[in-house]
Structure formats: C-alpha cells, structure tokens
Design a protein around this motif. Structure first.
Motif, PDB file in Angstrom:
ATOM      1  N   LEU A 170      34.472  47.289   6.327  1.00 57.96           N
ATOM      2  CA  LEU A 170      33.952  46.322   7.285  1.00 57.96           C
ATOM      3  C   LEU A 170      32.964  46.976   8.238  1.00 57.96           C
ATOM      4  CD1 LEU A 170      34.149  43.412   8.401  1.00 57.96           C
ATOM      5  CD2 LEU A 170      35.966  44.221   9.908  1.00 57.96           C
ATOM      6  N   THR A 171      31.843  46.340   8.457  1.00 62.22           N
ATOM      7  CA  THR A 171      30.859  46.830   9.416  1.00 62.22           C
ATOM      8  C   THR A 171      30.645  45.788  10.498  1.00 62.22           C
ATOM      9  OG1 THR A 171      29.037  45.920   8.112  1.00 62.22           O
ATOM     10  CG2 THR A 171      29.631  48.220   7.714  1.00 62.22           C
ATOM     11  N   ILE A 172      30.403  46.250  11.705  1.00 56.83           N
ATOM     12  CA  ILE A 172      30.108  45.347  12.813  1.00 56.83           C
ATOM     13  C   ILE A 172      28.647  45.547  13.214  1.00 56.83           C
ATOM     14  CG2 ILE A 172      30.615  44.768  15.211  1.00 56.83           C
ATOM     15  CD1 ILE A 172      33.464  45.571  14.753  1.00 56.83           C
ATOM     16  N   VAL A 173      27.898  44.471  13.239  1.00 57.47           N
ATOM     17  CA  VAL A 173      26.473  44.523  13.553  1.00 57.47           C
ATOM     18  C   VAL A 173      26.282  44.812  15.040  1.00 57.47           C
ATOM     19  CG1 VAL A 173      24.335  43.179  13.585  1.00 57.47           C
ATOM     20  CG2 VAL A 173      25.963  42.879  11.708  1.00 57.47           C
ATOM     21  N   VAL A 174      25.397  45.747  15.372  1.00 55.12           N
ATOM     22  CA  VAL A 174      25.106  46.055  16.770  1.00 55.12           C
ATOM     23  C   VAL A 174      23.657  45.724  17.128  1.00 55.12           C
ATOM     24  CG1 VAL A 174      26.864  47.837  16.938  1.00 55.12           C
ATOM     25  CG2 VAL A 174      24.547  48.471  16.235  1.00 55.12           C
ATOM     26  N   GLU A 175      22.870  45.301  16.158  1.00 57.01           N
ATOM     27  CA  GLU A 175      21.534  44.783  16.422  1.00 57.01           C
ATOM     28  C   GLU A 175      21.124  43.881  15.265  1.00 57.01           C
ATOM     29  OE1 GLU A 175      18.560  48.223  14.634  1.00 57.01           O
ATOM     30  OE2 GLU A 175      18.749  47.997  16.788  1.00 57.01           O
ATOM     31  N   PHE A 176      20.127  43.063  15.482  1.00 56.52           N
ATOM     32  CA  PHE A 176      19.674  42.116  14.466  1.00 56.52           C
ATOM     33  C   PHE A 176      18.278  42.470  13.989  1.00 56.52           C
ATOM     34  CE2 PHE A 176      22.642  39.598  17.110  1.00 56.52           C
ATOM     35  CZ  PHE A 176      23.545  39.219  16.124  1.00 56.52           C
ATOM     36  N   ILE A 177      17.982  41.985  12.795  1.00 60.87           N
ATOM     37  CA  ILE A 177      16.634  42.089  12.248  1.00 60.87           C
ATOM     38  C   ILE A 177      16.073  40.675  12.178  1.00 60.87           C
ATOM     39  CG2 ILE A 177      15.204  42.828  10.310  1.00 60.87           C
ATOM     40  CD1 ILE A 177      16.645  45.122  11.690  1.00 60.87           C
ATOM     41  N   LEU A 178      15.043  40.400  12.978  1.00 64.85           N
ATOM     42  CA  LEU A 178      14.414  39.082  12.971  1.00 64.85           C
ATOM     43  C   LEU A 178      13.426  39.013  11.809  1.00 64.85           C
ATOM     44  CD1 LEU A 178      13.750  38.656  16.797  1.00 64.85           C
ATOM     45  CD2 LEU A 178      15.226  37.186  15.414  1.00 64.85           C
ATOM     46  N   LEU A 179      13.770  38.241  10.783  1.00 70.41           N
ATOM     47  CA  LEU A 179      12.926  38.173   9.590  1.00 70.41           C
ATOM     48  C   LEU A 179      11.596  37.482   9.887  1.00 70.41           C
ATOM     49  CD1 LEU A 179      15.525  37.344   6.795  1.00 70.41           C
ATOM     50  CD2 LEU A 179      14.611  39.566   7.491  1.00 70.41           C
ATOM     51  N   GLY A 180      11.617  36.447  10.729  1.00 68.47           N
ATOM     52  CA  GLY A 180      10.385  35.769  11.116  1.00 68.47           C
ATOM     53  C   GLY A 180       9.564  35.334   9.923  1.00 68.47           C
ATOM     54  N   PHE A 181       8.312  35.836   9.866  1.00 70.28           N
ATOM     55  CA  PHE A 181       7.400  35.503   8.769  1.00 70.28           C
ATOM     56  C   PHE A 181       7.271  36.669   7.788  1.00 70.28           C
ATOM     57  CE2 PHE A 181       5.935  32.860  12.352  1.00 70.28           C
ATOM     58  CZ  PHE A 181       6.026  31.605  11.759  1.00 70.28           C
ATOM     59  N   SER A 182       8.355  37.386   7.571  1.00 73.08           N
ATOM     60  CA  SER A 182       8.311  38.549   6.685  1.00 73.08           C
ATOM     61  C   SER A 182       7.982  38.167   5.240  1.00 73.08           C
ATOM     62  CB  SER A 182       9.657  39.291   6.715  1.00 73.08           C
ATOM     63  OG  SER A 182      10.727  38.423   6.356  1.00 73.08           O
TER      64      SER A 182
END
Length: 312
Positions: free
Chosen positions: A11-23
């Motif tokens: 199990l991993t806990i996310v500590v930041e996000f990746i904003l995909l946007g217009f990728s």
C-alpha cells in the motif's frame, strides 16, 4: 521529491498529485500557454477597467454598479486561483502539486465559487427591487444593505468550504496520484480517494445544492417576477431599457451556473473527464473573461464611462 510514501508492503499513500491537464496534447502546450495568457490578460484588464470606472465615475455611484465592481474584483481573484498555475504547468511541463498547495487551491476555488453564486443572487435581488419596487428602491437598497449583501456573500461560504476541504483531504489517497483535471477540484479528487466515499460524494452534491442550486432558483424566481413586471409596462422604451439592464446579468448567470451545476452535480461520473475540463474552463476562465464585455456592450452608462476614461 518522492510522490508516494510506503505503508506496509503493497500500500502506498500519495503525498502529492500530478495534474494531467492537457498532457494528451503535447504538441499544443505552447499554443495553449499563449491562449491562456491572452485570456488572463483580458480578465485582468477588462475587470480592472470595470472596477476603475465604477469607483471614479459619478454617474455609476449606484447599487447596481457597486455590485458590478465587487463582482469584477471577485472574477479577478477567482481566475487567479487556477489560471497562473495552469500556465506555469504548460510552460515548464512540471505537473506535480503538493498536498498543501492542492488543498489551498481547492479551498480558495470553492470559497470564491460560493461567493460568486451568492453575489449573483444579490445582484438579481437588486434588479428585482429596482424594477418591481422602484418607489422603495433607494430606501431598500441603501448603502448599509449593499455592504451587508456583499460582505455576506464573501463570508457565508467560508466555514462550510474550510470544513469540506478538510474532509476531502482527510480521506486516504492511495494508489494513483494522477489527477485528470486542470486544477485541484472536488470531483476529480474524490475519484482518487480510497475507502467509503459515499458520504463525501453526497457532500459535494449538497454543496452544489446550497451554494449553486438555491441561489440559482432565487435568481430564477426573481427574474420571473421581473419579466412579469416588465411585460406590464405601458412604454415600449421602458420595457427595452429594463430588459437591456437585466439581460447582461442573465447571460453571466447562465454561463457560470450552467457549467458549475453540471460539474458538481455529477461527482460519480468517470467517463466525462474531457467534458469536465471544458466545463471547468467555462466557470473559472470564460465567464470572468466575457463578464466586462457582456456588461459594457449592453450598457450605455458603462460605455459612456469608458469613453470618458479611455483616450479617443
């Protein structure tokens, strides 16, 4: 910087996000940056001009333009929460956003969005009193009432929004940290959350009802009475002037509420991420950009004030 922390073996806990946007549009990043830059400058200049003329022009020292000046300031703040970050992402291609930054962005986005809904309702009430109760207009819409309506619009949503933001970020975000959206917003964040999300999805819907649907229904009711009163006016010129005054506000209401209510009323949708992005652009960027044009092009007083201010 690591995106995740290990907890146990699998199990991993996310500590930041990746904003995909217009990728998904890698070849259009620079073009999109240019478009958004033009839009942001338009928002700042257009709404800034509205604020300026409503402050300095003596003919615009009325409740309607007091609300319009405050609304323009709100639009600048609202756009500034999301658009500069989106442009930075397009320019640098760095899509990561920390938990804290994401939480702050969501909190201000919801707070200013709720304020906009309530302020649009206050503006509708102002038009209702002006057209349906003209003899009592100066008595009802005095300076104290205007201040109370504006301050109430700004602070009413704060406690609810802060609590809701805390609830959202109290959820465990495990697994993927890729946020398929242009900025941190509740529906895409809930899609990444683990565990029982039913109560939180319901809170999103409740938030949409309280701060979007209720003001929208109030505005709708006000304009039903306004239109009924206008149609009873004997003078064709009077009817045209009244319709012209209200039509600008109605256009802004439809643009903002239409896109926002659809987005926040379907938090469970998993197949409409592309549509969510388009709708989010409407209520965070398109409406603030067109707001000055909508109000100035259909308002002779604003056009006259702009002609006085701007050199020929």
């Amino acid at each position: 910087m690591k995106n995740e922390k290990m907890l146990g073996q699998n199990l991993t806990i996310v500590v930041e996000f990746i904003l995909l946007g217009f990728s998904e549009l890698p070849k259009l990043q620079e073009v999109l940056f240019g478009i958004f830059l033009i839009m942001y400058v338009s928002v700042l200049l257009g709404n800034g001009l509205i604020i300026l003329i409503t402050k300095i022009d003596p003919s615009l020292q009325t409740p309607m333009y007091f609300f319009l000046g405050n609304f323009s300031f709100l639009e600048i703040c609202y756009t500034s929460v999301t658009l500069p970050r989106m442009m930075m992402t397009l320019w640098t291609n760095k899509r990561n956003i920390s938990f804290l930054d994401c939480g702050l962005q969501l909190c201000f986005l919801l707070m200013l969005g709720g304020t906009e809904c309530l302020l649009l309702a206050a503006m509708a009430y102002d038009r209702y009193v002006a057209i349906c109760k003209p003899l009592y207009y100066s008595l009802i819409m005095n300076y104290k009432m205007c201040i109370q309506l504006v301050v109430g619009s700004w602070i009413s949503a704060m406690p609810v929004v802060i609590g809701q933001t805390y609830q959202i970020f109290s959820l465990p975000f495990c697994g993927s940290n890729k946020l398929n959206h242009l900025f941190c917003d509740m529906p895409p964040l809930l899609k990444l959350a683990c565990g029982n999300k039913l109560i939180h999805e319901f809170s999103v819907f409740a938030d949409a009802v309280v701060f979007a649907m209720v003001p929208f229904l109030f505005i709708l009711g006000s304009y039903i009475k306004i239109i009924n009163t206008i149609l009873k006016m004997p003078s064709g010129t009077g009817r045209y002037k009244a319709f012209s005054t209200c039509s600008s506000h109605l256009i802004v209401v439809v643009l903002f509420f239409g896109s926002a209510i659809i987005t926040y009323s379907i938090p469970k949708s998993r197949n409409l991420s592309g549509m969510d992005k388009v709708l989010s652009l409407f209520y965070t960027i398109v409406t603030p950009m067109f707001n000055p044009m909508i109000y100035s092009l259909r308002n002779k007083d604003v056009i006259a004030a702009l002609k006085k201010l701007l050199p020929k």
